[in-house]
Design a protein around this motif. Structure first.
Motif, PDB file in Angstrom:
ATOM      1  N   LEU A 189       0.707  -1.208   0.065  1.00 29.06           N
ATOM      2  CA  LEU A 189      -0.025   0.012  -0.008  1.00 29.06           C
ATOM      3  C   LEU A 189       0.739   1.309  -0.050  1.00 29.06           C
ATOM      4  O   LEU A 189       0.619   2.273  -0.587  1.00 29.06           O
ATOM      5  CB  LEU A 189      -1.124  -0.008   0.938  1.00 29.06           C
ATOM      6  N   GLU A 191       3.971   1.733  -1.106  1.00 28.84           N
ATOM      7  CA  GLU A 191       4.490   1.961  -2.528  1.00 28.84           C
ATOM      8  C   GLU A 191       3.539   2.172  -3.567  1.00 28.84           C
ATOM      9  O   GLU A 191       3.805   2.954  -4.470  1.00 28.84           O
ATOM     10  CB  GLU A 191       5.338   0.600  -3.060  1.00 28.84           C
ATOM     11  N   TRP A 196       1.480  -2.082 -11.455  1.00 29.22           N
ATOM     12  CA  TRP A 196       2.589  -2.583 -10.744  1.00 29.22           C
ATOM     13  C   TRP A 196       1.960  -3.392  -9.567  1.00 29.22           C
ATOM     14  O   TRP A 196       2.716  -4.470  -9.356  1.00 29.22           O
ATOM     15  CB  TRP A 196       3.151  -1.236 -10.269  1.00 29.22           C
ATOM     16  N   ARG A 252       1.460  -6.841 -10.843  1.00 26.41           N
ATOM     17  CA  ARG A 252       2.762  -7.767 -11.018  1.00 26.41           C
ATOM     18  C   ARG A 252       3.483  -8.224  -9.848  1.00 26.41           C
ATOM     19  O   ARG A 252       3.731  -9.334  -9.670  1.00 26.41           O
ATOM     20  CB  ARG A 252       3.617  -6.594 -11.797  1.00 26.41           C
ATOM     21  N   GLN A 253       3.363  -7.315  -8.680  1.00 25.42           N
ATOM     22  CA  GLN A 253       3.807  -7.578  -7.414  1.00 25.42           C
ATOM     23  C   GLN A 253       2.909  -8.827  -6.654  1.00 25.42           C
ATOM     24  O   GLN A 253       3.443  -9.736  -6.117  1.00 25.42           O
ATOM     25  CB  GLN A 253       3.755  -6.430  -6.343  1.00 25.42           C
ATOM     26  N   LYS A 278       3.572 -12.252  -8.605  1.00 28.93           N
ATOM     27  CA  LYS A 278       5.174 -12.526  -8.220  1.00 28.93           C
ATOM     28  C   LYS A 278       5.000 -13.069  -6.737  1.00 28.93           C
ATOM     29  O   LYS A 278       5.669 -14.229  -6.385  1.00 28.93           O
ATOM     30  CB  LYS A 278       5.962 -11.624  -8.440  1.00 28.93           C
ATOM     31  N   THR A 279       4.373 -12.372  -5.858  1.00 30.30           N
ATOM     32  CA  THR A 279       4.322 -12.655  -4.443  1.00 30.30           C
ATOM     33  C   THR A 279       3.546 -13.782  -4.290  1.00 30.30           C
ATOM     34  O   THR A 279       4.077 -14.873  -3.446  1.00 30.30           O
ATOM     35  CB  THR A 279       3.774 -11.484  -3.599  1.00 30.30           C
ATOM     36  N   GLN A 331       5.612 -16.900  -5.169  1.00 32.26           N
ATOM     37  CA  GLN A 331       6.819 -17.030  -4.205  1.00 32.26           C
ATOM     38  C   GLN A 331       6.152 -17.651  -3.102  1.00 32.26           C
ATOM     39  O   GLN A 331       6.995 -18.564  -2.516  1.00 32.26           O
ATOM     40  CB  GLN A 331       7.160 -15.528  -4.058  1.00 32.26           C
TER      41      GLN A 331
END
Lengths: 213, 110
Positions: free
Chosen positions: A35, A37, A53, A56-57, A60-61, A64
């Protein structure tokens, strides 16, 4: 613009996905960082760029977190999945005899033929759906913080098994109408994951409930 | 500490970022520090997965700060490198240095 206003502009589905996969002990830091960022990026480059963005995060997160879950505690994920497969093996074959026992008991075929037809065809598929939903609940409850990883793994293994079995049966018998069954098998996999999401959301709701004085 | 306690590539990068950031090291600053210095996009999930692994190994410690409004009332989790972590960085550097020593890192075209 305040953090509250930015919070309302976060992509809701991405936030929901993070909620489903983030362990409780990491949720506050990860979501707070994202939040913070997101707000900075929204001021600098605009909301749509910040939302891209964030997505995307999130993707990926989540990937992961899934891989970490397998690496750090493989048995915590594997044991409920093995249990789920055994439950499927145990209860799956019981659905059809159970429905026919009900049909016999209430003499449905004699009194309500259309109901009999429905129970003997779609009823069996719905019975399987309910069975796999309950198995999904059992697996999700047993896997503590890893509800989604465990239920997705179980669903993928189940899906792979039925696809291989269906292709084998179709190639040996030549009856490609059996491939239509795959849609029901896919629905079985879907309800396993759905059960994982329901248990996860329930646990999050319990955690976020204010303590009574 | 055993001499073979080396850091993996991303662990190494994360510990160096923590050392650079000192008392300001938390998820956002660590991620941004790595992105700005290595020019590669890093996910917050990868940062936390590595930090948790480093904490389990005893190379870093963490503590929670106060909740802040720009984070929707959530607190920051700050990280610090421990003495054991610093020793692991040094032994990793020594190992890399010894492997690089005497090497010419330009490839002959012939």
């Amino acid at each position: 613009m305040t953090a509250q206003q930015h919070f309302r502009q976060l992509p809701r589905t991405a936030v929901w996905l993070l909620d489903l996969f983030t362990p409780a002990e990491q949720a506050e830091s990860i979501q707070g960082d994202l939040l913070e960022e997101f707000s900075l990026l929204a001021l600098k480059s605009g909301i749509s760029s910040a939302r891209r963005w964030y997505w995307r995060q999130t993707v990926k997160t989540v990937l992961q977190l899934v891989s970490v879950s397998f690496v750090t505690a493989p048995w915590l994920t594997a044991l409920p999945v093995i249990g789920g497969l055994l439950l499927g093996k145990l209860f799956g074959p019981m659905v059809e005899p159970a429905i026919f026992a009900v049909i016999e008991r209430y003499q449905v075929a004699e009194h309500h033929f259309s109901t009999y037809m429905l129970l003997a065809s779609t009823g069996i598929d719905v019975g399987h759906l309910i069975t796999f939903l309950l198995i999904g609940f059992a697996v999700a409850f047993a896997s503590k913080q890893r509800e989604m990883v465990a239920t997705i793994t179980l669903a993928l293994i189940h899906w792979a098994m039925v696809v291989v079995a269906s292709v084998y049966v179709v190639t040996t018998t030549g009856n490609d109408a059996l491939l239509w069954r795959l849609t029901w098998y896919f629905a079985d996999c879907f309800v396993i994951v759905l059960a994982g999401a329901i248990v996860r959301m329930h646990r999050l709701a319990v955690l976020s409930r204010p303590l009574k004085a | 500490m055993r001499d073979r306690d080396y850091l993996g590539e991303f662990e190494h990068i994360i510990v160096l970022a923590l050392l650079r950031l000192n008392d300001l090291a938390y998820g956002v600053t660590v991620r941004q520090e790595i992105e700005s210095r290595t020019q590669r996009e890093v996910s917050i999930g990868a940062v936390y997965a590595t930090l948790d692994r480093l904490e389990t190994k005893g190379y870093v410690t963490s503590y929670h700060g106060d909740p802040t409004p720009e984070r929707g009332g959530r607190s920051k989790r700050f990280f610090r490198v421990t003495a054991k972590g610093l020793a692991a960085v040094n032994s990793t550097h020594r190992a890399l240095q010894s492997m690089i020593e005497g090497l010419s890192l330009t490839r002959n075209s012939s």
